[in-house]
Design a protein around this motif. Structure first.
Motif, short mmCIF file in Angstrom:
data_model
loop_
_atom_site.label_atom_id
_atom_site.label_comp_id
_atom_site.label_asym_id
_atom_site.label_seq_id
_atom_site.Cartn_x
_atom_site.Cartn_y
_atom_site.Cartn_z
N SER A 121 39.72 50.61 83.91
CA SER A 121 39.74 49.22 84.08
C SER A 121 40.07 48.93 82.36
CB SER A 121 37.92 49.53 83.13
OG SER A 121 37.74 49.95 82.19
N GLY A 122 40.00 47.74 82.19
CA GLY A 122 40.17 47.01 81.08
C GLY A 122 39.10 46.61 79.88
N ALA A 123 38.79 47.73 80.06
CA ALA A 123 37.40 47.91 78.81
C ALA A 123 37.33 48.70 78.69
CB ALA A 123 36.30 46.99 78.99
N GLU A 124 36.73 48.88 77.05
CA GLU A 124 36.17 50.47 77.13
C GLU A 124 36.06 51.43 77.33
OE1 GLU A 124 36.49 51.35 72.03
OE2 GLU A 124 34.60 50.83 72.73
N ALA A 125 35.56 52.91 77.70
CA ALA A 125 35.01 53.10 77.66
C ALA A 125 34.91 54.41 77.01
CB ALA A 125 35.37 53.61 79.04
N GLN A 126 33.13 54.38 77.06
CA GLN A 126 32.26 55.39 76.59
C GLN A 126 31.22 56.53 77.34
OE1 GLN A 126 30.59 53.82 73.23
NE2 GLN A 126 31.82 52.40 72.80
N VAL A 127 32.08 58.15 76.88
CA VAL A 127 30.75 58.92 77.61
C VAL A 127 30.50 60.45 77.04
CG1 VAL A 127 31.15 60.41 79.70
CG2 VAL A 127 33.07 58.97 79.60
N VAL A 128 29.33 60.24 77.02
CA VAL A 128 28.89 61.59 76.02
C VAL A 128 28.59 62.67 77.26
CG1 VAL A 128 26.80 62.56 75.55
CG2 VAL A 128 26.97 60.21 74.99
N LEU A 129 29.77 64.08 76.96
CA LEU A 129 30.09 64.92 77.30
C LEU A 129 28.97 66.23 77.09
CD1 LEU A 129 33.13 63.76 76.22
CD2 LEU A 129 33.37 64.61 79.05
N THR A 130 28.45 67.11 78.04
CA THR A 130 28.07 68.04 77.69
C THR A 130 28.44 69.23 78.65
OG1 THR A 130 25.44 67.15 77.22
CG2 THR A 130 25.87 69.80 77.44
#
Length: 149
Positions: A121-130
């Motif tokens: 995408s053209g935007a920042e992505a944020q992910v919480v990983l476990t």
């Protein structure tokens, strides 16, 4: 005598059914404690996490700028991730066609499955990983490209 035993049993059954069920008493929180939801997501994939012994749980925050890639890798244990903002595309060795996941979606990747995540995408992505791993297992292992073009 059989009729009498059945009658007594029936009366006891009716009395037990009419009795109110015992209610559990909750214990309210005490002291200075606050919870903060880090992520919440929904997945269509059934989730099963089992270990053969003691386990380590690792929780990470991932921020991916547009165009960033995790590279092909795998994990010795299961991965359960929630996209909290933006979107990412996931390719796995079992399904080479990229699937895009957006905010509020969860992704489950079984142990040992090579995969890569890309922010297309053209935007920042944020992910919480476990990750759920065997004790002392590394979180990540590089893997060859499972879906060469």
């Amino acid at each position: 005598m059989t009729v009498r035993v059945l009658t007594v049993a029936l009366i006891l059954l009716v009395l037990c059914a009419a009795m109110p069920a015992a209610t559990a008493v909750a214990t309210p929180p005490d002291g200075d404690a606050a919870r903060t939801d880090l992520a919440k997501g929904t997945t269509e994939t059934p989730i099963s996490i089992t270990t053969d012994g003691p386990a380590t749980v690792v929780v990470q925050s991932l921020v991916m700028q547009p165009g960033a890639s995790s590279g092909w890798h795998s994990h010795a244990g299961t991965e359960l991730s929630v996209i909290t903002s933006g979107s990412v595309s996931l390719q796995t060795a079992t399904a080479c066609t990229p699937v895009t996941y957006g905010a509020g979606q969860a992704v489950f990747i079984p142990a040992g499955v090579p995969h890569q995540v890309v922010n297309t995408s053209g935007a920042e992505a944020q992910v919480v990983l476990t990750y759920t791993l065997a004790v002392d297992a590394p979180v990540r292992a590089d893997a060859p490209d499972a879906c060469p073009t």
